[in-house]
Design an enzyme around this catalytic site. Structure first.
Site, PDB file in Angstrom:
ATOM      1  N   GLU A   1       0.854  -1.195   0.000  1.00 45.93           N
ATOM      2  CA  GLU A   1       0.000   0.000   0.000  1.00 45.93           C
ATOM      3  C   GLU A   1       0.879   1.229   0.000  1.00 45.93           C
ATOM      4  OE1 GLU A   1      -2.937   0.403   3.070  1.00 45.93           O
ATOM      5  OE2 GLU A   1      -3.713  -1.610   2.746  1.00 45.93           O
TER       6      GLU A   1
HETATM    7  C1  NOJ Z   1      -4.439   1.178   5.385  1.00 46.02           C
HETATM    8  C2  NOJ Z   1      -5.599   0.254   5.186  1.00 46.02           C
HETATM    9  O1  NOJ Z   1      -5.119  -1.027   5.040  1.00 46.02           O
HETATM   10  C3  NOJ Z   1      -6.473   0.609   3.995  1.00 46.02           C
HETATM   11  O2  NOJ Z   1      -7.601  -0.188   4.016  1.00 46.02           O
HETATM   12  C4  NOJ Z   1      -6.795   2.073   3.994  1.00 46.02           C
HETATM   13  O3  NOJ Z   1      -7.614   2.407   2.898  1.00 46.02           O
HETATM   14  C5  NOJ Z   1      -5.500   2.853   3.963  1.00 46.02           C
HETATM   15  N1  NOJ Z   1      -4.726   2.545   5.157  1.00 46.02           N
HETATM   16  C6  NOJ Z   1      -5.705   4.357   3.916  1.00 46.02           C
HETATM   17  O4  NOJ Z   1      -6.245   4.798   5.106  1.00 46.02           O
END
Ligand code: NOJ
Length: 570
Positions: free
Chosen positions: A414
Site C-alpha cells: 500500500e
Molecule cells: C491502510 C488500510 O489497510 C487501507 O484499508 C486504507 O484504505 C488505507 N490505510 C488508507 O487509510
C-alpha cells in the site's frame, strides 16, 4: 613495489567510487530535492490494490454472513455521515469492468482481499461453506489470470465474521487462531492452484489499536492498555499457524508464498544530535512495524517494547506486564514465518522524547511509548488529516526493514494519497507528485540494496475509507457514489502511473515532465464530462421515475375523461 602501488591506486579508486556511490545514496541524508532518474530491476511488479469491505458492496447478498464492519457501520455515530459499505463501489458485480481498468493501467498484479464471512457466513468452516462466495472469487481470479495479471490475495483485511465477535470476543480470544487457520486452509484448497501470493493479515496494527484500544474501528472496543496487545498477540500466532499450514500441507504442490502486510509510518528524530530523540524515534518505529515484524523475523517482541511496557506495568502496580509473552516453543514456531514482507506506508512523523505519567487509569498503547509526534507545517497534506507527504521517510523505512530483518523480500502492498474534495476533481496533480516522489524514493532504496520486488498503488478505486466513510478518496479512479451504477472515471494519476509502469521507472527529466503535462491535459476534458454528471443523474431520474409516472397518470386521466364523455353521450 609496483604491484603494491597498483594495489593502493586501485584501493583508492574503489574507495572514491564507494564514497561517491554512498554520497548518491546516503540514506541518512535528507536529500529532499534530488530526484533520481533511472529504472527498476527487470521483472519488477507494478500493481494496485483494494479490499473486500471497502469496495465489494453486496453486504447481504448471495448468502454472505455479517462482518464486524457491517454491524459497526450500521451503528449511528461511528462513521462520517453514518455511511456504510453496503453498496460501496458495487465491486461484487463489476469484476469484468474492474479487470478492464487494471488492464488499462497495464498492471502486473492486483491486490484484493477475500471476505471471510462471504465464504463462511458464521466464520466457522464446519457450519457452512457459501459456494456462491467461492464462485465470486473464482471468477475474479480466473479473469485476472486470463489477462495475465497476478493476484495477490489478502486473507484478512479487517472484516471478521460478526458471529466470532459475538461468541468469542473476536481477536481478544485465542480461539480465533484455529478459526482463521480453517478459513485460510479453505482458501488454499479452493484457490491455491491459481493464487501464488498470500497475505495473511493486512495492517494488524490498525486491527489491534483502532479496533481494540481506541475503538474508532470495528469492533469498537476501548480496552486501553491491554486490548491492542492481546489482539496483536493472537494475530501473530494466527499468522504463524497459517504460514505453517501452507508450508506443511500446500507449498510442495502449489509452490506459492505466504507473507504478511505491515503498515508503518517512519519516525524521524526531531533533533538528530539528541540521543533521547533518536531513541524515541526508534521506539516509535518499533512500537509500530517492529511490534509485528520482530516476532515474525526474530521470534519475540522488540526489546524496547518489553522494557517500556514491563516498566510501566510495574509502576502501575501490576504483577505482570500488559504485553503478553511467548513461550520458548512459540518463539521458535513464530520465527521465520514470512516468505515475503508486505509493507504499507503513507507518511512520516518527527518524534521527540516525552515522559508520560504511568497511572493505571491512563495506561494505553500510546502513553507506553513515552514520545510525542510532530509534523513539519510545510509538508503537503492534501487529504486525510494524518497523511503528510514526506517521500524521504519511505526510503528510510525500507532501509530500516533491510537492516533490522535481514534484507527480506519486500512487496510494497500500500502506498498512495487521498483527497478531501467536496466537488469532483479528476486533475489530481498532487497525487501525481506524491506517486512520483514516493516511487522515486523506493527506487533509491532499491539502489541502497533493499530487496523490493513490487509496488502496489493504493488504491485502484475511490472506496469506503473506514470511519471516514466516503469523504477521503484514495483512488486512481474516481467513483461517482451518487450514481447508483457507481461509474468509474480515470484521474490524471492513471495516465502518469501508466507511464511509470511502461517505462519501468523514470527515463529522464524532460520525459517525466511531459507525462505530467499530458496527464493533466487529458484529465480536464474528463473533468468536464464528470461535472456534467449531476445532470446525467438528474436525466436518469427524469427518464426512470418522472416520465413513467407522468405517462401513467396521463393515461389514467385520459381513460377517466373518455369514460366521462361516453357516459354523457349515453
Ligand atoms: C491502510 C488500510 O489497510 C487501507 O484499508 C486504507 O484504505 C488505507 N490505510 C488508507 O487509510
Amino acid at each position: 613495489m609496483l604491484p603494491r602501488c597498483a594495489f593502493s591506486v586501485c584501493h583508492v579508486l574503489m574507495l572514491v567510487l564507494c564514497l561517491s556511490a554512498a554520497e548518491d545514496f546516503d540514506w541518512t541524508k535528507n536529500d529532499h530535492g534530488s530526484f533520481y532518474y533511472g529504472t527498476f530491476p527487470a521483472g519488477f511488479s507494478w500493481g494496485a490494490g483494494s479490499s473486500a469491505y471497502q469496495t465489494e458492496g453486496a453486504w447481504d447478498k448471495d448468502g454472505k454472513g455479517l462482518s464486524i464492519w457491517d454491524v459497526f457501520s450500521h451503528k449511528k455515530g461511528k462513521i462520517q455521515q453514518n455511511e456504510t459499505g453496503d453498496s460501496s463501489c458495487e465491486g461484487y458485480y463489476k469484476v469484468k469492468d474492474d479487470v478492464s481498468l487494471i488492464k488499462e493501467l497495464k498492471l502486473n498484479h492486483y491486490r484484493f482481499s477475500i471476505s471471510w464471512p462471504r465464504l463462511l457466513p458464521t466464520g466457522i468452516k464446519s457450519d457452512h461453506i457459501n459456494e456462491k462466495g467461492i464462485q465470486h472469487y473464482d471468477q475474479l481470479i480466473d479473469h485476472l489470470l486470463e489477462n495475465k495479471i497476478t493476484p495477490i490475495v489478502t486473507l484478512y483485511h479487517w472484516d471478521l465474521p460478526q458471529v466470532l465477535q459475538e461468541k468469542y470476543g473476536g481477536w481478544q480470544n485465542i480461539s480465533m487462531v484455529n478459526h482463521f487457520n480453517e478459513f485460510a486452509n479453505l482458501c488454499f484448497e479452493r484457490f491455491g492452484n491459481r493464487v501464488k501470493y498470500w497475505i495473511t493479515f493486512n495492517n494488524p496494527w490498525s486491527v489491534a489499536v483502532e479496533g481494540y484500544e481506541t475503538g474508532e474501528h470495528a469492533p469498537g472496543l476501548k480496552l486501553r492498555g491491554t486490548g491492542a496487545y492481546r489482539a496483536a498477540h493472537h494475530i501473530i500466532k494466527a499468522h504463524a499457524k497459517v504460514w505453517h499450514t501452507y508450508d506443511t500441507q500446500w507449498r510442495a504442490k502449489q509452490k506459492g508464498l505466504v507473507g504478511i502486510s505491515l503498515s508503518g509510518d517512519w519516525g524521524e528524530p526531531v533533533d538528530i544530535s539528541n540521543q533521547k530523540d533518536i531513541e524515541a524515534a526508534e521506539r516509535y518505529v518499533q512500537f509500530y512495524l517492529g511490534w509485528f515484524a520482530t516476532p515474525i523475523f526474530h521470534g519475540d517482541y522488540p526489546q524496547v517494547m518489553k522494557d517500556f511496557i514491563g516498566k510501566k506495568s510495574v509502576q502501575q502496580g501490576l504483577g505482570t506486564s500488559r504485553l503478553p509473552t511467548f513461550s520458548p516453543q512459540e518463539k521458535s514456531y513464530i520465527k521465520g514465518t514470512c516468505d515475503f514482507l508486505g509493507v504499507g506506508h503513507f507518511t512520516t512523523r518527527y518524534i521527540t522524547q516525552k515522559n508520560n505519567p504511568s497511572s493505571r487509569s491512563s495506561s494505553s498503547y500510546f502513553s507506553d511509548r513515552d514520545l510525542a509526534e510532530l509534523v513539519d507545517p510545510r509538508w503537503p497534506d492534501p487529504g486525510s488529516e494524518w497523511l503528510y507527504s514526506v517521500p524521504w521517510g519511505f526510503r528510510r523505512l525500507l532501509n530500516f526493514v533491510k537492516t533490522q530483518y535481514g534484507n527480506p523480500m519486500i512487496y510494497v502492498t500500500e502506498n498512495g494519497v487521498s483527497e478531501k474534495m467536496l466537488c469532483t476533481e479528476l486533475c489530481d496533480d498532487w497525487r501525481i507528485q506524491y506517486y512520483k516522489d514516493y516511487i522515486n524514493e523506493m527506487l533509491k532504496a532499491i539502489k541502497d540494496g533493499v530487496n523490493v520486488k513490487g509496488y502496489t498503488a493504493w488504491s485502484l478505486l475511490d472506496k469506503f475509507e473506514w470511519d471516514e466513510g466516503y469523504s477521503e478518496r484514495f483512488g486512481l479512479y474516481y467513483v461517482d457514489f451518487r450514481n447508483k451504477n457507481k461509474p468509474r472515471y480515470p484521474k490524471a494519476s492513471v495516465q502518469f502511473y501508466k507511464r511509470i509502469i511502461s517505462s519501468n521507472g523514470f527515463p529522464n527529466q524532460r520525459e517525466v515532465e511531459n507525462w505530467r503535462r499530458k496527464a493533466v491535459e487529458t484529465c480536464s476534458s474528463s473533468n468536464q464530462l464528470l461535472a456534467a454528471d449531476p445532470l446525467t443523474s438528474h436525466m436518469e431520474m427524469v427518464t426512470e421515475i418522472v416520465v413513467p409516472t407522468v405517462c401513467t397518470l396521463s393515461i389514467l386521466l385520459s381513460a377517466i375523461f373518455l369514460m366521462f364523455l361516453l357516459r354523457r353521450r349515453n
